[in-house]
Design a protein around this motif. Structure first.
Motif, mmCIF file in Angstrom:
data_model
loop_
_atom_site.group_PDB
_atom_site.id
_atom_site.type_symbol
_atom_site.label_atom_id
_atom_site.label_comp_id
_atom_site.label_asym_id
_atom_site.label_seq_id
_atom_site.Cartn_x
_atom_site.Cartn_y
_atom_site.Cartn_z
ATOM 1 N N TYR A 3 0.831 -1.205 0.181
ATOM 2 C CA TYR A 3 -0.041 -0.054 0.137
ATOM 3 C C TYR A 3 0.942 1.325 0.053
ATOM 4 C CZ TYR A 3 -3.813 -3.002 1.428
ATOM 5 O OH TYR A 3 -5.056 -3.994 1.401
ATOM 6 N N THR A 7 -1.770 5.505 2.234
ATOM 7 C CA THR A 7 -3.100 5.055 2.383
ATOM 8 C C THR A 7 -2.876 4.186 4.012
ATOM 9 O OG1 THR A 7 -3.729 4.173 0.255
ATOM 10 C CG2 THR A 7 -4.174 2.827 1.666
ATOM 11 N N ASP A 37 -9.236 0.638 0.123
ATOM 12 C CA ASP A 37 -8.060 0.290 0.420
ATOM 13 C C ASP A 37 -7.623 0.601 1.841
ATOM 14 O OD1 ASP A 37 -7.283 -1.008 -2.142
ATOM 15 O OD2 ASP A 37 -6.096 0.591 -2.571
#
Length: 245
Positions: A3, A7, A37
């Motif tokens: 990620y 995020t 996410d």
């Protein structure tokens, strides 16, 4: 899956707020929670401490799933804060049964996801008596087998409820009696403290949005809890239950 740092930080911000407060209003975290996410990563954080994240129309909640979770309220704490002095683990299990019956009052024995608006203390008491009477009507062999299958001491729970003083049901100060109604009021205080029950006054109670979300999105889908409720409500149809076995 890797990620982006942005995020990860956003997910940790959401998780840390939930860990600190137990819930957050969606309005303040819409910019984070709308990102798939971020939600997935925050759920991953929660999973590492044996919790899950659920939401309703207005709020997001961190819910412990196991006793080893640091966010789980211990049996000793519940007994100290909500039950009478000298309460045992059996009192805890009876409270758990009372909660199952309370939820069943709203959901028509767990067959519908549209709950009733409210239940009264008296109707909760009546339903609890019905469940215990139905349990007591089963053979000891059936109950012992159910104890083995579900790890619930049904015989002891029947005895515990039966021993509560039904003569004191009309006492003005139920919190100072050992009546069945007093026990339900202790359970009510626990549910209220957890944000699961709303006291409408006049001994009428409704489920909060948090409760509806937990019970319909997680609790009713959890295999062990469903197996207990399936057994409890199969007592109304013993012939059908025997046929299934």
């Amino acid at each position: 899956m890797d990620y982006p740092e942005k995020t990860v930080l956003a997910a940790f911000e959401l998780y840390s707020q939930l860990a600190a407060n137990g819930s957050v209003m969606k309005e303040g975290f819409a910019h984070l929670y709308s990102d798939e996410d971020v939600r997935s990563l925050a759920q991953l954080f929660a999973g590492h401490v044996n919790c899950t994240i659920i939401d309703d129309a207005d709020a997001i909640y961190l819910i412990p799933l196991a006793t080893m979770s640091p966010f789980h309220m211990t049996n000793e704490q519940i007994k100290k804060d909500f039950l009478r002095a000298g309460a045992t683990n059996l009192d805890m299990y009876l409270m758990y049964l009372a909660i199952i019956v309370f939820v069943g009052c709203f959901y028509d024995s767990y067959t519908s996801f549209e709950p009733h608006d409210f239940v009264t203390l008296e109707s909760w008491l009546d339903k609890m008596n019905e469940r215990i009477d139905a349990l007591a009507a089963r053979s000891e062999t059936d109950l012992r087998q159910a104890e083995t299958d579900l790890s619930v001491n049904w015989v002891a729970l029947i005895r515990k409820w039966t021993d509560l003083d039904s003569i004191k049901e009309t006492a003005k100060r139920q919190d100072r009696t050992t009546s069945r109604m007093a026990f339900l009021l202790a359970t009510k205080r626990f549910l209220e403290a957890q944000g699961l029950l709303h006291d409408n006054g006049a001994d009428e109670y409704s489920l909060t949005e948090k409760a509806k979300t937990i019970f319909t999105s997680y609790y009713l889908e959890e295999r062990y809890n469903r197996s207990i409720t399936d057994f409890l409500y199969s007592l109304d149809h013993p012939a059908a239950a025997a046929k299934e076995e």
